[in-house]
Design a protein around this motif. Structure first.
Motif, PDB file in Angstrom:
ATOM      1  N   GLN A 116       0.815  -1.248   0.118  1.00 56.99           N
ATOM      2  CA  GLN A 116      -0.210   0.070  -0.041  1.00 56.99           C
ATOM      3  C   GLN A 116       0.942   1.334   0.256  1.00 56.99           C
ATOM      4  O   GLN A 116       0.513   2.221  -0.655  1.00 56.99           O
ATOM      5  N   SER A 117       1.740   1.067   0.675  1.00 54.30           N
ATOM      6  CA  SER A 117       2.812   2.430   0.701  1.00 54.30           C
ATOM      7  C   SER A 117       3.474   2.635  -0.397  1.00 54.30           C
ATOM      8  O   SER A 117       3.935   3.920  -0.808  1.00 54.30           O
ATOM      9  N   GLU A 118       3.613   1.551  -1.107  1.00 54.02           N
ATOM     10  CA  GLU A 118       4.382   1.723  -2.784  1.00 54.02           C
ATOM     11  C   GLU A 118       3.292   2.272  -3.745  1.00 54.02           C
ATOM     12  O   GLU A 118       3.883   2.410  -4.890  1.00 54.02           O
ATOM     13  N   GLY A 119       1.923   2.241  -3.379  1.00 47.60           N
ATOM     14  CA  GLY A 119       0.978   2.502  -4.502  1.00 47.60           C
ATOM     15  C   GLY A 119       0.606   3.964  -4.551  1.00 47.60           C
ATOM     16  O   GLY A 119       1.260   4.766  -3.578  1.00 47.60           O
ATOM     17  N   SER A 120      -0.122   4.201  -5.346  1.00 46.50           N
ATOM     18  CA  SER A 120      -0.710   5.710  -5.466  1.00 46.50           C
ATOM     19  C   SER A 120      -2.118   5.828  -5.717  1.00 46.50           C
ATOM     20  O   SER A 120      -2.619   4.763  -6.168  1.00 46.50           O
ATOM     21  N   GLY A 144      -9.295  -3.658  -0.677  1.00 46.25           N
ATOM     22  CA  GLY A 144      -9.942  -2.563  -1.382  1.00 46.25           C
ATOM     23  C   GLY A 144      -8.606  -1.730  -2.116  1.00 46.25           C
ATOM     24  O   GLY A 144      -8.913  -0.880  -2.737  1.00 46.25           O
ATOM     25  N   LEU A 145      -7.453  -2.654  -2.327  1.00 49.40           N
ATOM     26  CA  LEU A 145      -6.490  -2.120  -3.260  1.00 49.40           C
ATOM     27  C   LEU A 145      -6.471  -2.652  -4.378  1.00 49.40           C
ATOM     28  O   LEU A 145      -6.656  -3.853  -4.528  1.00 49.40           O
ATOM     29  N   VAL A 146      -5.893  -2.021  -5.682  1.00 50.41           N
ATOM     30  CA  VAL A 146      -6.092  -2.652  -6.958  1.00 50.41           C
ATOM     31  C   VAL A 146      -4.698  -2.706  -7.341  1.00 50.41           C
ATOM     32  O   VAL A 146      -3.887  -1.782  -7.671  1.00 50.41           O
ATOM     33  N   PRO A 147      -4.193  -4.195  -8.000  1.00 48.50           N
ATOM     34  CA  PRO A 147      -3.187  -4.205  -8.446  1.00 48.50           C
ATOM     35  C   PRO A 147      -3.097  -3.724  -9.998  1.00 48.50           C
ATOM     36  O   PRO A 147      -4.407  -3.397 -10.569  1.00 48.50           O
ATOM     37  N   GLU A 148      -2.068  -3.181 -10.116  1.00 55.04           N
ATOM     38  CA  GLU A 148      -1.984  -2.217 -11.469  1.00 55.04           C
ATOM     39  C   GLU A 148      -2.522  -2.622 -12.752  1.00 55.04           C
ATOM     40  O   GLU A 148      -3.231  -1.979 -13.467  1.00 55.04           O
ATOM     41  N   ARG A 149      -2.269  -4.202 -13.082  1.00 56.50           N
ATOM     42  CA  ARG A 149      -2.506  -4.517 -14.271  1.00 56.50           C
ATOM     43  C   ARG A 149      -4.056  -4.782 -14.285  1.00 56.50           C
ATOM     44  O   ARG A 149      -4.706  -4.926 -15.709  1.00 56.50           O
ATOM     45  N   TYR A 150      -4.931  -4.327 -13.006  1.00 56.12           N
ATOM     46  CA  TYR A 150      -6.444  -4.407 -13.370  1.00 56.12           C
ATOM     47  C   TYR A 150      -6.893  -3.088 -13.265  1.00 56.12           C
ATOM     48  O   TYR A 150      -8.164  -2.976 -12.984  1.00 56.12           O
ATOM     49  N   ALA A 151      -6.096  -2.055 -13.174  1.00 55.51           N
ATOM     50  CA  ALA A 151      -6.628  -0.785 -12.965  1.00 55.51           C
ATOM     51  C   ALA A 151      -7.808  -0.243 -13.993  1.00 55.51           C
ATOM     52  O   ALA A 151      -8.515   0.305 -13.686  1.00 55.51           O
ATOM     53  N   ARG A 152      -7.715  -0.757 -15.062  1.00 58.93           N
ATOM     54  CA  ARG A 152      -8.673  -0.171 -16.175  1.00 58.93           C
ATOM     55  C   ARG A 152      -9.768  -1.175 -16.181  1.00 58.93           C
ATOM     56  O   ARG A 152     -10.552  -1.104 -17.034  1.00 58.93           O
ATOM     57  N   ASN A 153      -9.770  -2.277 -15.516  1.00 61.99           N
ATOM     58  CA  ASN A 153     -11.071  -2.931 -15.475  1.00 61.99           C
ATOM     59  C   ASN A 153     -11.883  -2.441 -14.130  1.00 61.99           C
ATOM     60  O   ASN A 153     -12.996  -2.693 -14.360  1.00 61.99           O
ATOM     61  N   ILE A 154     -11.257  -1.821 -13.321  1.00 62.67           N
ATOM     62  CA  ILE A 154     -12.185  -1.454 -12.024  1.00 62.67           C
ATOM     63  C   ILE A 154     -13.396  -0.644 -12.182  1.00 62.67           C
ATOM     64  O   ILE A 154     -14.408  -0.985 -11.667  1.00 62.67           O
ATOM     65  N   GLY A 155     -13.380   0.375 -13.233  1.00 63.76           N
ATOM     66  CA  GLY A 155     -14.367   0.994 -13.366  1.00 63.76           C
ATOM     67  C   GLY A 155     -15.535   0.303 -14.067  1.00 63.76           C
ATOM     68  O   GLY A 155     -16.632   0.727 -13.862  1.00 63.76           O
ATOM     69  N   THR A 156     -15.330  -0.622 -14.627  1.00 66.36           N
ATOM     70  CA  THR A 156     -16.332  -1.584 -15.111  1.00 66.36           C
ATOM     71  C   THR A 156     -16.766  -2.969 -14.224  1.00 66.36           C
ATOM     72  O   THR A 156     -17.954  -2.794 -14.136  1.00 66.36           O
ATOM     73  N   VAL A 194      -1.754  -0.443  -6.828  1.00 68.03           N
ATOM     74  CA  VAL A 194      -0.467  -1.042  -6.262  1.00 68.03           C
ATOM     75  C   VAL A 194       0.357  -1.245  -7.584  1.00 68.03           C
ATOM     76  O   VAL A 194       0.005  -2.231  -8.542  1.00 68.03           O
ATOM     77  N   PRO A 195       1.611  -0.916  -7.929  1.00 77.52           N
ATOM     78  CA  PRO A 195       2.441  -1.265  -9.171  1.00 77.52           C
ATOM     79  C   PRO A 195       2.646  -2.614  -9.453  1.00 77.52           C
ATOM     80  O   PRO A 195       2.973  -3.481  -8.326  1.00 77.52           O
ATOM     81  N   PHE A 196       2.730  -2.927 -10.407  1.00 77.17           N
ATOM     82  CA  PHE A 196       3.043  -4.046 -11.019  1.00 77.17           C
ATOM     83  C   PHE A 196       4.302  -4.770 -10.508  1.00 77.17           C
ATOM     84  O   PHE A 196       4.326  -5.971 -10.119  1.00 77.17           O
ATOM     85  N   LYS A 197       5.188  -3.915 -10.667  1.00 79.94           N
ATOM     86  CA  LYS A 197       6.489  -4.518 -10.112  1.00 79.94           C
ATOM     87  C   LYS A 197       6.700  -4.625  -8.841  1.00 79.94           C
ATOM     88  O   LYS A 197       7.381  -5.429  -8.265  1.00 79.94           O
ATOM     89  N   SER A 198       6.067  -3.867  -7.957  1.00 74.40           N
ATOM     90  CA  SER A 198       5.971  -4.201  -6.528  1.00 74.40           C
ATOM     91  C   SER A 198       5.166  -5.465  -6.080  1.00 74.40           C
ATOM     92  O   SER A 198       6.053  -6.208  -5.276  1.00 74.40           O
ATOM     93  N   ILE A 199       4.271  -5.957  -6.883  1.00 76.76           N
ATOM     94  CA  ILE A 199       3.698  -7.094  -6.642  1.00 76.76           C
ATOM     95  C   ILE A 199       4.599  -8.365  -7.009  1.00 76.76           C
ATOM     96  O   ILE A 199       4.817  -9.247  -6.358  1.00 76.76           O
ATOM     97  N   LYS A 200       5.341  -8.177  -8.206  1.00 75.89           N
ATOM     98  CA  LYS A 200       6.168  -9.284  -8.755  1.00 75.89           C
ATOM     99  C   LYS A 200       7.406  -9.178  -7.772  1.00 75.89           C
ATOM    100  O   LYS A 200       7.794 -10.636  -7.371  1.00 75.89           O
ATOM    101  N   THR A 201       7.818  -8.297  -7.246  1.00 77.48           N
ATOM    102  CA  THR A 201       9.101  -8.233  -6.440  1.00 77.48           C
ATOM    103  C   THR A 201       8.595  -9.073  -4.849  1.00 77.48           C
ATOM    104  O   THR A 201       9.337  -9.869  -4.367  1.00 77.48           O
TER     105      THR A 201
END
Length: 278
Positions: A10-14, A49-61, A22-29
């Protein structure tokens, strides 16, 4: 441990559009450092309630709750050719967490005109294995169960066991009928698709509902108009997209599904018809 990992991620997210991404690379690491599968980390994040970056464009739908549902879902794709390849691509990108791939066939040169996974370098490769490889390139969080076998009476029940939705990407009606019947017994909805030339069709068959062959009440040939008209590249791409969309809606319990109608599309004459089944 989980609390520590979540706080770190969460601290690495924006924050964007009201969600913490949450950034893709942070999850990988974190997956490597803590020896936790990426899918498990993504589920943990979404549950908070935190969103992995790869799904960020899915969430609105899909919304966060919907994305979580998809990651926890299991879909079987029966056939990994023209329809199946496009279904696999979309479902993996959507974040369906478990895909079972069934096909005993290999790519040949005449598949190159329309099958997403068929390339000059993949000729002679097993279609199910090529589909699994593609999924891992697109979304390594997805669990893949490769079944390079026939969908027949011996294997059908075992193959559909535990699935939430089945995708009919088959190329013959005998196997389709078996899929419809075994899924009805197992109470699994089937998303049917078929193509030939400029024409395609899609229908959702819910458990307990009659399937198209029963409704027609006649002997249906094992092959259809595709024998004469062939399959150009655009038809399977469109029909598979609609199939994957119906599967996603079923998993999300969202929207109207093609339960009581067959969607029939003629791309040559730009005709789209919903045919009522009674």
């Amino acid at each position: 441990m989980n609390t520590h990992i979540l706080k770190r991620l969460q601290s690495e997210g924006s924050v964007k559009n009201g969600s913490t991404i949450v950034p893709f690379k942070s999850i990988k690491t974190a997956s490597v450092e803590y020896n936790i599968p990426e899918k498990s980390l993504e589920i943990m994040l979404l549950e908070e309630g935190l969103v992995p970056e790869r799904y960020a464009r899915n969430i609105g739908t899909y919304e966060v709750s919907g994305q979580l549902l998809l990651l926890k879902s299991k879909v079987i794709v029966v056939g990994c050719g023209g329809l199946g390849g496009w279904n696999v691509e979309i479902l993996a990108r959507a974040g369906v967490g478990y895909l079972r791939l069934v096909d005993n066939d290999h790519f040949v040169a005449h598949n190159l005109n329309r099958q997403l996974l068929a390339t000059e370098s993949s000729l002679e490769e097993q279609k199910a294995l090529a589909a699994a490889k593609r999924i891992k390139e697109v979304n390594s969080s997805v669990e893949v169960d490769v079944c390079p076998c026939l969908f027949d009476e011996k294997a059908a029940e075992r193959l559909v066991e535990g699935m939430n939705v089945a995708i009919d990407a088959l190329d013959n009606n005998r196997s389709r009928c078996l899929l419809f019947e075994v899924c009805r017994d197992k109470k699994i909805p089937v998303v049917h698709g078929a193509i030939g030339g400029f024409v395609g069709q899609v229908k959702v068959i819910m458990p307990g509902d009659p399937h198209p062959f029963e409704i027609l009440g006649e002997d249906v040939p094992d092959k259809g108009i595709e024998v004469k008209l062939g399959n150009p590249p655009q038809t399977p791409a469109l029909i598979a997209t609609i199939q994957a969309n119906e599967a996603i809606k079923l998993l999300l319990k969202k929207g109207e599904i093609l339960k009581d109608h067959l969607l029939w599309i003629d791309l040559e004459h730009n005709e789209w018809m919903r045919l009522k089944f009674s």
